[in-house]
Design a protein around this motif. Structure first.
Motif, PDB file in Angstrom:
ATOM      1  N   HIS A   1      -8.773  14.254  -3.891  1.00  0.00           N
ATOM      2  CA  HIS A   1      -9.968  13.451  -4.184  1.00  0.00           C
ATOM      3  C   HIS A   1      -9.665  11.961  -3.969  1.00  0.00           C
ATOM      4  CE1 HIS A   1     -13.177  11.408  -6.359  1.00  0.00           C
ATOM      5  NE2 HIS A   1     -12.280  10.923  -7.196  1.00  0.00           N
ATOM      6  N   THR A   2      -8.517  11.517  -4.481  1.00  0.00           N
ATOM      7  CA  THR A   2      -8.127  10.108  -4.356  1.00  0.00           C
ATOM      8  C   THR A   2      -8.051   9.697  -2.891  1.00  0.00           C
ATOM      9  OG1 THR A   2      -6.964  10.131  -6.471  1.00  0.00           O
ATOM     10  CG2 THR A   2      -6.306   8.425  -4.902  1.00  0.00           C
ATOM     11  N   LEU A   3      -7.423  10.533  -2.074  1.00  0.00           N
ATOM     12  CA  LEU A   3      -7.332  10.226  -0.638  1.00  0.00           C
ATOM     13  C   LEU A   3      -8.722  10.231   0.006  1.00  0.00           C
ATOM     14  CD1 LEU A   3      -4.115  12.167   0.462  1.00  0.00           C
ATOM     15  CD2 LEU A   3      -4.349   9.765  -0.205  1.00  0.00           C
TER      16      LEU A   3
ATOM     17  N   ILE B   1       0.849  -1.207   0.000  1.00  0.00           N
ATOM     18  CA  ILE B   1       0.000   0.000   0.000  1.00  0.00           C
ATOM     19  C   ILE B   1       0.879   1.249   0.000  1.00  0.00           C
ATOM     20  CG2 ILE B   1      -1.584   1.376   1.438  1.00  0.00           C
ATOM     21  CD1 ILE B   1      -3.015  -1.256   2.139  1.00  0.00           C
ATOM     22  N   ARG B   2       1.939   1.199   0.769  1.00  0.00           N
ATOM     23  CA  ARG B   2       2.846   2.358   0.884  1.00  0.00           C
ATOM     24  C   ARG B   2       3.470   2.697  -0.477  1.00  0.00           C
ATOM     25  NH1 ARG B   2       8.004   2.930   2.197  1.00  0.00           N
ATOM     26  NH2 ARG B   2       8.250   0.681   2.407  1.00  0.00           N
TER      27      ARG B   2
ATOM     28  N   ASP C   1      -8.092   6.550 -10.148  1.00  0.00           N
ATOM     29  CA  ASP C   1      -7.912   7.674 -11.087  1.00  0.00           C
ATOM     30  C   ASP C   1      -6.455   7.844 -11.544  1.00  0.00           C
ATOM     31  OD1 ASP C   1     -10.521   8.447 -11.356  1.00  0.00           O
ATOM     32  OD2 ASP C   1     -10.396  10.192 -10.050  1.00  0.00           O
ATOM     33  N   TYR C   2      -5.675   6.784 -11.429  1.00  0.00           N
ATOM     34  CA  TYR C   2      -4.244   6.877 -11.730  1.00  0.00           C
ATOM     35  C   TYR C   2      -3.985   7.400 -13.153  1.00  0.00           C
ATOM     36  CZ  TYR C   2       0.701   5.660 -11.874  1.00  0.00           C
ATOM     37  OH  TYR C   2       2.064   5.727 -11.979  1.00  0.00           O
ATOM     38  N   CYS C   3      -4.816   7.028 -14.093  1.00  0.00           N
ATOM     39  CA  CYS C   3      -4.597   7.405 -15.504  1.00  0.00           C
ATOM     40  C   CYS C   3      -5.467   8.582 -15.959  1.00  0.00           C
ATOM     41  CB  CYS C   3      -4.840   6.193 -16.408  1.00  0.00           C
ATOM     42  SG  CYS C   3      -3.635   4.892 -16.143  1.00  0.00           S
TER      43      CYS C   3
ATOM     44  N   VAL D   1       1.095   6.924  -6.709  1.00  0.00           N
ATOM     45  CA  VAL D   1      -0.082   7.754  -6.995  1.00  0.00           C
ATOM     46  C   VAL D   1       0.225   9.219  -6.680  1.00  0.00           C
ATOM     47  CG1 VAL D   1      -2.487   8.216  -6.316  1.00  0.00           C
ATOM     48  CG2 VAL D   1      -1.727   5.865  -6.691  1.00  0.00           C
ATOM     49  N   LYS D   2       0.873   9.439  -5.549  1.00  0.00           N
ATOM     50  CA  LYS D   2       1.205  10.807  -5.149  1.00  0.00           C
ATOM     51  C   LYS D   2       2.122  11.462  -6.186  1.00  0.00           C
ATOM     52  CE  LYS D   2       2.721  13.564  -1.230  1.00  0.00           C
ATOM     53  NZ  LYS D   2       3.229  13.559   0.140  1.00  0.00           N
TER      54      LYS D   2
END
Length: 192
Positions: free
Chosen positions: A25-27, A5-6, A55-57, A12-13
């Motif tokens: 939004h993702t968080l 996860i980390r 929403d990565y892409c 993602v960040k």
């Protein structure tokens, strides 16, 4: 071997750094999804990975995404461009070495869902719509319904709102959106 996860959160960040609102939004989706995962007894790990990557892409070039999609998926995305990012992100999950089909489907189907969704798919779909940073009236109303414990009604209401919004904009909704609306309406008869 499960993805960390980390590590996923770091990826993602980094990817969304130039879009701070999207990262926020993702968080928010992660937070809402974890609340629902606990409530509906769904794996917190699966929920977190799917929510982080959904929403990565979002800002990727369509042509780049198409390189990794089947011909059928490309045709679908060309008709409904909003699907590019979800199909792309689901493929990215597999690229990372993820192997869980439920996580893959939750990412892939988070835009408007599909029939016979698993609970994880439903959680990612509705968390995307109702996370706490969303402040439109319909999102707030759906969030209230959801947090009172009516997942099906929240999905019905959010789907109905999105279809109405598209029609107002003269955009034809995807046939699946109507199927999902009808399906959840059937589940919610006593509340509607």
């Amino acid at each position: 071997q499960m993805l960390s996860i980390r590590v996923v959160k770091k990826l993602v960040k980094k990817k969304l750094m130039s879009h701070p609102d999207r990262y926020k939004h993702t968080l928010g989706v992660v937070k809402m999804a974890k609340i629902l995962a606990k409530k509906y007894n769904v794996s917190k790990y699966n929920t977190t990975i799917a929510a982080l990557l959904h929403d990565y892409c979002k800002y990727d070039n369509y042509k780049q995404i198409e390189k990794k999609l089947s011909e059928e998926d490309c045709i679908e995305c060309q008709k409904y461009r909003v699907l590019y990012h979800s199909y792309g992100a689901a493929n990215f999950y597999f690229q990372l070495g993820g192997k869980n089909l439920d996580i893959y489907n939750a990412i892939r189907n988070h835009v408007f869902g599909r029939l016979n969704m698993t609970r994880l798919e439903e959680i990612i779909l509705i968390s995307d719509y109702t996370e706490f940073n969303r402040t439109y009236k319909s999102c707030i109303e759906c969030r209230e319904i959801l947090l009172k414990g009516n997942l099906n009604l929240a999905i019905f209401e959010s789907t109905k709102f999105v279809i109405d919004y598209l029609l107002k904009d003269n955009v034809t909704p995807h046939h699946l959106q109507y199927e999902i609306l009808n399906y959840y309406e059937g589940l919610c008869k006593k509340w509607i």
